[in-house]
Design an enzyme around this catalytic site. Structure first.
Site, PDB file in Angstrom:
ATOM      1  N   HIS A  71       0.864  -1.183   0.000  1.00  0.00           N
ATOM      2  CA  HIS A  71       0.000   0.000   0.000  1.00  0.00           C
ATOM      3  C   HIS A  71       0.898   1.229   0.000  1.00  0.00           C
ATOM      4  CE1 HIS A  71      -3.086   2.863   1.103  1.00  0.00           C
ATOM      5  NE2 HIS A  71      -4.023   1.912   1.095  1.00  0.00           N
ATOM      6  N   THR A 143      -9.138  16.045 -52.853  1.00  0.00           N
ATOM      7  CA  THR A 143     -10.177  15.339 -52.102  1.00  0.00           C
ATOM      8  C   THR A 143     -10.146  13.884 -52.540  1.00  0.00           C
ATOM      9  OG1 THR A 143     -11.891  15.875 -53.749  1.00  0.00           O
ATOM     10  CG2 THR A 143     -11.622  17.399 -51.903  1.00  0.00           C
ATOM     11  N   HIS A 144     -10.276  12.974 -51.582  1.00  0.00           N
ATOM     12  CA  HIS A 144     -10.155  11.529 -51.853  1.00  0.00           C
ATOM     13  C   HIS A 144      -8.767  11.194 -52.414  1.00  0.00           C
ATOM     14  CE1 HIS A 144     -14.543  11.180 -51.368  1.00  0.00           C
ATOM     15  NE2 HIS A 144     -14.599  12.307 -52.059  1.00  0.00           N
ATOM     16  N   GLN A 215     -15.519   8.122  -2.434  1.00  0.00           N
ATOM     17  CA  GLN A 215     -14.165   8.039  -1.879  1.00  0.00           C
ATOM     18  C   GLN A 215     -13.161   8.655  -2.845  1.00  0.00           C
ATOM     19  OE1 GLN A 215     -11.532   4.343  -0.886  1.00  0.00           O
ATOM     20  NE2 GLN A 215     -12.814   4.728   0.913  1.00  0.00           N
ATOM     21  N   SER A 266      18.697   1.126 -43.577  1.00  0.00           N
ATOM     22  CA  SER A 266      19.893   0.300 -43.394  1.00  0.00           C
ATOM     23  C   SER A 266      20.300  -0.369 -44.699  1.00  0.00           C
ATOM     24  CB  SER A 266      19.631  -0.766 -42.321  1.00  0.00           C
ATOM     25  OG  SER A 266      18.596  -1.640 -42.739  1.00  0.00           O
ATOM     26  N   LYS A 271      17.459   6.678 -49.310  1.00  0.00           N
ATOM     27  CA  LYS A 271      16.160   6.957 -48.715  1.00  0.00           C
ATOM     28  C   LYS A 271      16.169   8.181 -47.797  1.00  0.00           C
ATOM     29  CE  LYS A 271      12.892   4.921 -49.101  1.00  0.00           C
ATOM     30  NZ  LYS A 271      12.383   3.689 -48.432  1.00  0.00           N
ATOM     31  N   ASN A 273      13.126   9.205 -45.525  1.00  0.00           N
ATOM     32  CA  ASN A 273      11.793   8.787 -45.118  1.00  0.00           C
ATOM     33  C   ASN A 273      11.186   9.773 -44.115  1.00  0.00           C
ATOM     34  OD1 ASN A 273      12.230   6.419 -46.628  1.00  0.00           O
ATOM     35  ND2 ASN A 273      13.199   5.425 -44.867  1.00  0.00           N
ATOM     36  N   GLU A 278       5.777   9.936 -39.219  1.00  0.00           N
ATOM     37  CA  GLU A 278       5.229   8.604 -38.957  1.00  0.00           C
ATOM     38  C   GLU A 278       5.225   8.300 -37.463  1.00  0.00           C
ATOM     39  OE1 GLU A 278       6.507   6.472 -43.170  1.00  0.00           O
ATOM     40  OE2 GLU A 278       7.871   6.399 -41.465  1.00  0.00           O
ATOM     41  N   SER A 310      -4.743   1.319 -11.264  1.00  0.00           N
ATOM     42  CA  SER A 310      -3.608   0.731 -11.993  1.00  0.00           C
ATOM     43  C   SER A 310      -3.535   1.259 -13.412  1.00  0.00           C
ATOM     44  CB  SER A 310      -3.734  -0.795 -12.004  1.00  0.00           C
ATOM     45  OG  SER A 310      -5.000  -1.188 -12.527  1.00  0.00           O
TER      46      SER A 310
END
Length: 437
Positions: A71, A143-144, A215, A266, A271, A273, A278, A310
């Site tokens: 406790h 759009t779309h 409480q 790697s 690249k 990115n 992200e 918790s």
């Protein structure tokens, strides 16, 4: 939250050290409340204030007790009691654990929200400056995912600015709504407390009294905080997703900064990115999932159970830490963002100027052509432009139904991107009142 995504200042807010110091702050405020009612002598309160403290050694002692008690609040009380053995009977007098935990948690969440709001303000200022800088940077609106009509990059940034303004309001409301404590005992009935103690202590702490507590402080307050945090995270994900789409090789209108020495893959040295955008998207998913937990925490048995406890030990620190990190990561992205206006213009030409179809529809209607007829004419010309790979204006001029009504000059004027943007100033003036239009 893992160290990778924890900024120092926010990490300190959610540290064990800060938590236990806030617990002590609440306990001392209660002691002073009892003093005002004559229950604790002033000289005793002064001695308790002088001798009690929390540092890393005290935290270690708390953990020793907790291993036995299972406790943490009782462990805290025992560790502090060692500092004031002859006065320990005055410490935590009349309180239940949640009185301390919930009241201190309100202070802790308020600290976290204040830091988040500080970051939001910085981000909004940056978005405002980018909106002004790129007010006339013409690009294709989509759009779309498909070409629609021209907009400006500044309008995109201005939209983000406004969404963050709304999130700022949500965070401010959540801060106000979480600024409630309770010091009313086991089931909120003040069975071993005087309501005046609660009032005096919470007033000192800058909190409002929970009108009807059990409480615990009702968990809809905490869920509102989580909604404001999740909404802000989702906004950042929207912005980051836009950058990710516009950084695709086939589009390449924007690019997040790529620092000297940075490596993107790697396996593939070429690249670059959008890893930071992200990352923001990924963390937003975590926060939204945590919101669901916060909503479920509202439902507790009777006057309380600890099924919420918790979960809150994870979702509240993790979500505020993650959002704080996301805000500042996005600020860094915007500070170094690469803009490619030439590519924006080039991409506009890919669809053969078909973005002007709505203008031609209205022009024909203004000439007296029924709407359905005008729509069919423009659509046929647009499809011919797509299929034959010819400019839209050429397809229009080849159509006898069009060239009998509209001149080449009228068609070219309608397809001029600037004709779509004549009211941009109106939008800017509406949003940024101090804009010198």
């Amino acid at each position: 939250m893992i160290e990778r995504y924890t900024r120092k200042e926010m990490g300190e807010i959610w540290s064990e050290l800060n938590k236990f110091r806030l617990w002590l702050k609440v306990e001392l405020a209660v002691c002073r409340g009892w003093q005002k009612l004559g229950k604790i002598p002033p000289e005793v309160v002064q001695e308790i204030e002088r001798r009690t403290f929390v540092d890393e050694k005290v935290i270690s002692r708390i953990k020793e007790y907790e291993r036995v008690y299972k406790h943490d609040v009782l462990a805290f009380i025992s560790a502090i009691g060692e500092q004031i053995p002859e006065y320990s009977h005055f410490f935590h007098m009349g309180l239940t654990s949640s009185d301390v935990v919930d009241t201190a948690l309100a202070l802790q969440l308020r600290q976290a929200l204040d830091l988040i709001l500080k970051g939001v303000e910085e981000l909004m200022e940056l978005l405002k400056s980018l909106a002004l800088l790129h007010k006339n940077t013409v690009m294709m609106g989509r759009t779309h995912g498909v070409h629609a009509e021209p907009i400006t990059l500044g309008l995109k940034f201005l939209s983000w600015h406004e969404e963050m303004a709304r999130n700022r309001e949500r965070l401010q409301r959540a801060r106000e709504n979480i600024s409630y404590g309770k010091l009313s005992g086991a089931v909120g009935t003040y069975s071993n407390l005087d309501p005046r103690v609660e009032y005096y202590a919470l007033q000192e702490l800058g909190l409002q009294v929970e009108p009807v507590a059990t409480q615990v402080v009702p968990r809809d307050r905490h869920a509102e905080v989580m909604y404001a945090v999740a909404s802000t995270a989702s906004a950042l994900e929207r912005f980051a997703t836009e950058i990710r789409h516009l950084q695709r090789t086939e589009v390449l209108e924007l690019m997040e900064p790529f620092q000297e020495g940075q490596r993107g893959s790697s396996a593939m040295p070429h690249k670059k990115n959008p890893i930071h955008a992200e990352r923001i998207c990924g963390l937003a998913r975590v926060i939204r999932a945590n919101l669901q937990v916060a909503l479920e925490n509202i439902v507790l048995w009777h006057e309380r159970d600890i099924s919420h406890s918790s979960a809150e030990r994870i979702i509240l620190p993790d979500s505020t830490i993650a959002l704080d990190y996301m805000i500042h990561l996005f600020i860094d992205i915007l500070k170094g963002i690469k803009v490619f206006p030439d590519r924006m213009r080039k991409n506009m030409d890919i669809s053969y100027h078909l973005y002007g179809s709505s203008k031609l529809l209205v022009l024909l209607m203004e000439k007296g052509i029924p709407r359905d007829t005008a729509y069919s004419i423009v659509q046929e010309c647009a499809m011919r432009s797509w299929e034959d790979g010819i400019p839209f204006e050429a397809s229009l001029m080849q159509d006898e139904r069009v060239n009998k009504i509209l001149s080449e000059e009228e068609i070219k004027e309608a397809l001029d991107p600037s004709s779509f943007l004549k009211n941009v100033d109106v939008i800017y003036q509406r949003v940024l009142k101090d804009l010198d239009a």
